[in-house]
Design a protein around this motif. Structure first.
Motif, PDB file in Angstrom:
ATOM      1  N   HIS A 168      -1.484  38.807 -48.960  1.00 41.69           N
ATOM      2  CA  HIS A 168      -0.812  38.136 -47.841  1.00 41.69           C
ATOM      3  C   HIS A 168      -1.842  37.175 -47.247  1.00 41.69           C
ATOM      4  O   HIS A 168      -2.602  37.542 -46.345  1.00 41.69           O
ATOM      5  N   CYS A 225      -1.894  34.903 -41.709  1.00 45.34           N
ATOM      6  CA  CYS A 225      -1.767  35.934 -40.672  1.00 45.34           C
ATOM      7  C   CYS A 225      -0.357  35.897 -40.073  1.00 45.34           C
ATOM      8  O   CYS A 225       0.017  34.892 -39.454  1.00 45.34           O
ATOM      9  N   CYS A 244      -8.215  34.810 -38.670  1.00 40.62           N
ATOM     10  CA  CYS A 244      -6.760  34.741 -38.760  1.00 40.62           C
ATOM     11  C   CYS A 244      -6.403  33.294 -39.087  1.00 40.62           C
ATOM     12  O   CYS A 244      -6.878  32.367 -38.429  1.00 40.62           O
ATOM     13  N   HIS A 255      -3.042  42.926 -38.588  1.00 41.43           N
ATOM     14  CA  HIS A 255      -2.931  42.791 -40.043  1.00 41.43           C
ATOM     15  C   HIS A 255      -4.292  42.838 -40.731  1.00 41.43           C
ATOM     16  O   HIS A 255      -4.381  42.685 -41.950  1.00 41.43           O
ATOM     17  N   CYS A 276      -6.906  40.783 -40.589  1.00 41.02           N
ATOM     18  CA  CYS A 276      -7.587  39.545 -41.002  1.00 41.02           C
ATOM     19  C   CYS A 276      -9.040  39.515 -40.542  1.00 41.02           C
ATOM     20  O   CYS A 276      -9.920  39.038 -41.272  1.00 41.02           O
TER      21      CYS A 276
END
Length: 292
Positions: free
Chosen positions: A131, A134, A201, A257, A259
């Motif tokens: 992924h 962000c 991010c 997440h 990052c």
């Protein structure tokens, strides 16, 4: 909780941010060379911001020649926590029309010969790019775009091509039909890879200028049409950026997440085997983990 500092990398058509308080252009030096240009720093809505024109003022750097590592290092070194990439792109989707914005969430990298990592022999690291953007920062950009009245598409796959030429019709059709890409550009890679290694991010805002060459009613990409659309997109982008401090706020929690913790288990080289010269170059992008 840490202080927010918003970084913006402006692509074709976006060479400054309006309304910054205490604005000043700051010359930066990095172990990876000089960035694309001086960096404009200041405050907007009480939140520190840093703006870097990706191609330099006057558009002097071709996509392949952008000093991507120096750009990311310089922004990290200044204290940027949240990095927004703004770039022009072509569209592979009828519903993603010129003038629309796309909040990119995936990439296919077709660039060649660009330095794609800060790490290497003497300090090997592998970060996850499953992924590559962000979601929290992307959602903030989508909200800012909607508040500005911009038609924004939340999610899309960006085909990063080498350039500087535009696609052949065969390539354009392959990227669209066989590969399922949504937009195409020349600059988000290796930028997104490096931002992840630097534990930033990262969000990508793609500003659509054309339909690339797949579209039966548009044919070959015309640079004059792109330039005309760029001017309108740049005005929209400045409005989007101006709303980000109010959405993100002056303080931030750890990224939900991860990052900002991307290097937590990424470095594989044993401490005793690490190259001191490379470690010195990594002081900004990886200092948090290397000095722990």
């Amino acid at each position: 909780m840490t202080d927010t500092m918003i970084g913006v990398i402006g692509g074709s058509g976006l060479y400054q941010i309006d309304g910054l308080e205490d604005a000043a252009w700051t010359e930066m030096a990095t172990p990876w060379g000089a960035p694309s240009d001086a960096i404009l720093t200041g405050r907007l809505g009480g939140v520190p911001m840093a703006f870097l024109p990706r191609h330099g003022r006057g558009h002097v750097h071709a996509p392949s020649a952008v000093p991507y590592r120096a750009n990311i290092d310089a922004l990290k070194r200044l204290g940027v926590t949240d990095l927004v990439s703004v770039s022009a792109c072509g569209s592979f989707r009828e519903e993603m029309a010129p003038g629309d914005f796309v909040i990119v969430d995936q990439f296919i990298d077709r660039t060649v010969g660009r330095e794609a990592s800060f790490f290497g022999t003497g300090c090997v690291a592998h970060v996850s790019l499953a992924h590559p953007t962000c979601p929290r920062l992307g959602a903030a950009c989508a909200a800012a775009a909607a508040a500005e009245g911009i038609t924004v598409h939340d999610g899309g796959t960006y085909l990063a091509m080498e350039g500087p030429q535009f696609s052949t019709m065969a390539e354009s059709r392959m990227y669209r039909d066989a590969w399922g890409c949504d937009v195409i550009g020349m600059t988000n890679m290796p930028e997104a890879r490096l931002a992840r290694e630097a534990e930033l991010c990262y969000a990508s805002v793609a500003m659509i200028t054309d339909y690339d060459s797949w579209h039966p009613d548009h044919g070959a990409v015309e640079i004059t049409d792109i330039i005309r659309t760029l001017a309108g997109n740049a005005d929209k982008a400045r409005g989007l950026v101006a709303r980000l401090p109010g959405i993100l706020g002056p303080a931030r929690d750890a990224c939900p997440h991860g990052c900002d913790r991307a290097l937590e288990h990424a470095i594989l080289t044993a401490p005793a085997a690490r190259d001191p010269a490379l470690l010195a170059r990594l002081d900004a992008v990886a200092g948090r983990i290397l000095t722990a």
